[in-house]
Design a protein around this motif. Structure first.
Motif, PDB file in Angstrom:
ATOM      1  N   GLY A 136      49.250  31.867  58.902  1.00  0.00           N
ATOM      2  CA  GLY A 136      48.673  32.488  57.719  1.00  0.00           C
ATOM      3  C   GLY A 136      49.590  33.554  57.163  1.00  0.00           C
ATOM      4  N   GLY A 137      49.075  34.289  56.194  1.00  0.00           N
ATOM      5  CA  GLY A 137      49.902  35.297  55.558  1.00  0.00           C
ATOM      6  C   GLY A 137      49.090  36.353  54.829  1.00  0.00           C
ATOM      7  N   LEU A 138      49.749  37.473  54.541  1.00  0.00           N
ATOM      8  CA  LEU A 138      49.162  38.588  53.802  1.00  0.00           C
ATOM      9  C   LEU A 138      50.098  38.960  52.668  1.00  0.00           C
ATOM     10  N   PHE A 158      44.979  42.632  46.706  1.00  0.00           N
ATOM     11  CA  PHE A 158      45.384  42.172  48.041  1.00  0.00           C
ATOM     12  C   PHE A 158      44.971  40.711  48.208  1.00  0.00           C
ATOM     13  N   ALA A 159      45.839  39.901  48.850  1.00  0.00           N
ATOM     14  CA  ALA A 159      45.565  38.474  49.042  1.00  0.00           C
ATOM     15  C   ALA A 159      45.873  38.077  50.475  1.00  0.00           C
ATOM     16  N   ARG A 181      45.919  24.803  52.977  1.00  0.00           N
ATOM     17  CA  ARG A 181      45.841  26.257  52.983  1.00  0.00           C
ATOM     18  C   ARG A 181      44.577  26.718  52.260  1.00  0.00           C
ATOM     19  N   TYR A 182      43.941  27.719  52.850  1.00  0.00           N
ATOM     20  CA  TYR A 182      42.865  28.429  52.161  1.00  0.00           C
ATOM     21  C   TYR A 182      43.453  29.734  51.649  1.00  0.00           C
ATOM     22  N   PHE A 183      43.341  29.974  50.353  1.00  0.00           N
ATOM     23  CA  PHE A 183      43.933  31.157  49.737  1.00  0.00           C
ATOM     24  C   PHE A 183      42.836  31.949  49.040  1.00  0.00           C
ATOM     25  N   SER A 184      42.855  33.266  49.207  1.00  0.00           N
ATOM     26  CA  SER A 184      41.848  34.108  48.567  1.00  0.00           C
ATOM     27  C   SER A 184      42.432  35.479  48.271  1.00  0.00           C
ATOM     28  N   MET A 185      41.794  36.175  47.342  1.00  0.00           N
ATOM     29  CA  MET A 185      42.201  37.533  46.996  1.00  0.00           C
ATOM     30  C   MET A 185      40.952  38.369  46.747  1.00  0.00           C
ATOM     31  N   LEU A 186      41.090  39.685  46.850  1.00  0.00           N
ATOM     32  CA  LEU A 186      39.970  40.557  46.556  1.00  0.00           C
ATOM     33  C   LEU A 186      39.597  40.438  45.081  1.00  0.00           C
ATOM     34  N   ASP A 187      38.333  40.767  44.761  1.00  0.00           N
ATOM     35  CA  ASP A 187      37.843  40.615  43.398  1.00  0.00           C
ATOM     36  C   ASP A 187      38.730  41.361  42.406  1.00  0.00           C
ATOM     37  N   ALA A 188      39.141  40.662  41.363  1.00  0.00           N
ATOM     38  CA  ALA A 188      39.950  41.264  40.302  1.00  0.00           C
ATOM     39  C   ALA A 188      39.029  41.809  39.211  1.00  0.00           C
ATOM     40  N   THR A 189      39.488  42.829  38.521  1.00  0.00           N
ATOM     41  CA  THR A 189      38.731  43.415  37.411  1.00  0.00           C
ATOM     42  C   THR A 189      39.430  43.077  36.107  1.00  0.00           C
ATOM     43  N   LEU A 190      38.737  42.338  35.249  1.00  0.00           N
ATOM     44  CA  LEU A 190      39.305  41.899  33.980  1.00  0.00           C
ATOM     45  C   LEU A 190      38.412  42.349  32.834  1.00  0.00           C
ATOM     46  N   ARG A 191      38.981  42.418  31.646  1.00  0.00           N
ATOM     47  CA  ARG A 191      38.254  42.859  30.454  1.00  0.00           C
ATOM     48  C   ARG A 191      37.945  41.674  29.544  1.00  0.00           C
ATOM     49  N   ALA A 192      36.781  41.736  28.915  1.00  0.00           N
ATOM     50  CA  ALA A 192      36.373  40.697  27.971  1.00  0.00           C
ATOM     51  C   ALA A 192      35.729  41.347  26.755  1.00  0.00           C
ATOM     52  N   GLU A 193      35.934  40.735  25.618  1.00  0.00           N
ATOM     53  CA  GLU A 193      35.342  41.230  24.382  1.00  0.00           C
ATOM     54  C   GLU A 193      34.007  40.536  24.146  1.00  0.00           C
TER      55      GLU A 193
END
Length: 224
Positions: A136-138, A158-159, A181-193
């Protein structure tokens, strides 16, 4: 006297052969991989207010890597070998539809993730030519949502990943492989109009979005 020299020469030859064989299985390598990405539905939520899910089509990935194969240096039995590598990868999936309160509607856009990971893999030597591996990996990943109602926004989080597969050495330097491979990341914060129905004013809101994917990769490694 001649017999002593023959014995000395034989021992020296054996030592040289063993040392060369061990060194041949160690060294720096580079490689590349590509494959299919099956992205799980993304749960999107605002700190206050609505939440919805985005569903995606299957996508593609590709990556390049640079690493070091330690051979059997850390193995007591000689049946396992270890690798450490740094990998850049890109995964992309087209958004298919949005589900909100049980209502589905089509949506355009694309989810793109660029990641930089430090991976560690263990290879298992078997009696067959194939060598199973796991590890695995970080690292860190940047999620970009192009369109899909968002303002072409991106965020870095972080992933981590974990996986397993099978490698097939070809000669002394080349190995081809296929793996999961199972790949995941912490929740991202994005903007939407969004459009305020009362004032018809365009407002920009922040949403937290999940990202997790299942990946099937085919690749190669070339050891110097």
């Amino acid at each position: 006297m001649k017999m002593r020299w023959m014995i000395f020469f034989g021992v020296a030859t054996c030592i040289t052969f063993v040392t060369s064989a061990t060194a041949a299985e160690q060294g720096v390598y580079f490689g590349a991989n590509m494959g299919a990405v099956f992205l799980e539905d993304s749960s999107v939520s605002a700190p206050v207010g609505s939440s919805f899910d985005i569903e995606y089509d299957s996508g593609m990935s590709y990556g390049i890597l640079l690493g070091y194969d330690a051979g059997t240096y850390f193995s007591k039995s000689g049946n396992t070998s270890g690798r450490l590598e740094i990998e850049y990868a890109r995964r992309s999936n087209d958004a298919d539809e949005v589900e909100e309160n049980g209502v589905f509607r089509p949506v355009g856009g694309e989810a793109i993730v660029d990641s930089l990971m430090i991976n560690s893999w263990v290879d298992f030597r078997t009696e067959s030519p194939f060598r199973p591996y796991l590890g695995g990996g970080l690292g860190a990943a940047r999620l970009t949502l192009d369109d899909a109602g968002f303002s072409d926004d991106d965020d870095i989080r972080f992933a981590y990943q974990a996986g397993a597969g099978i490698g097939l050495p070809i000669g002394n330097h080349l190995t081809i492989s296929v793996g999961y491979r199972y790949f995941s990341m912490l929740d991202a914060t994005l903007r939407a109009e969004t459009l305020d129905p009362e004032t018809d004013a365009v407002q920009e809101r922040e949403y937290d979005i999940e990202y997790s994917s299942h990946n099937i990769d085919v690749g190669f490694r070339f050891r110097f």
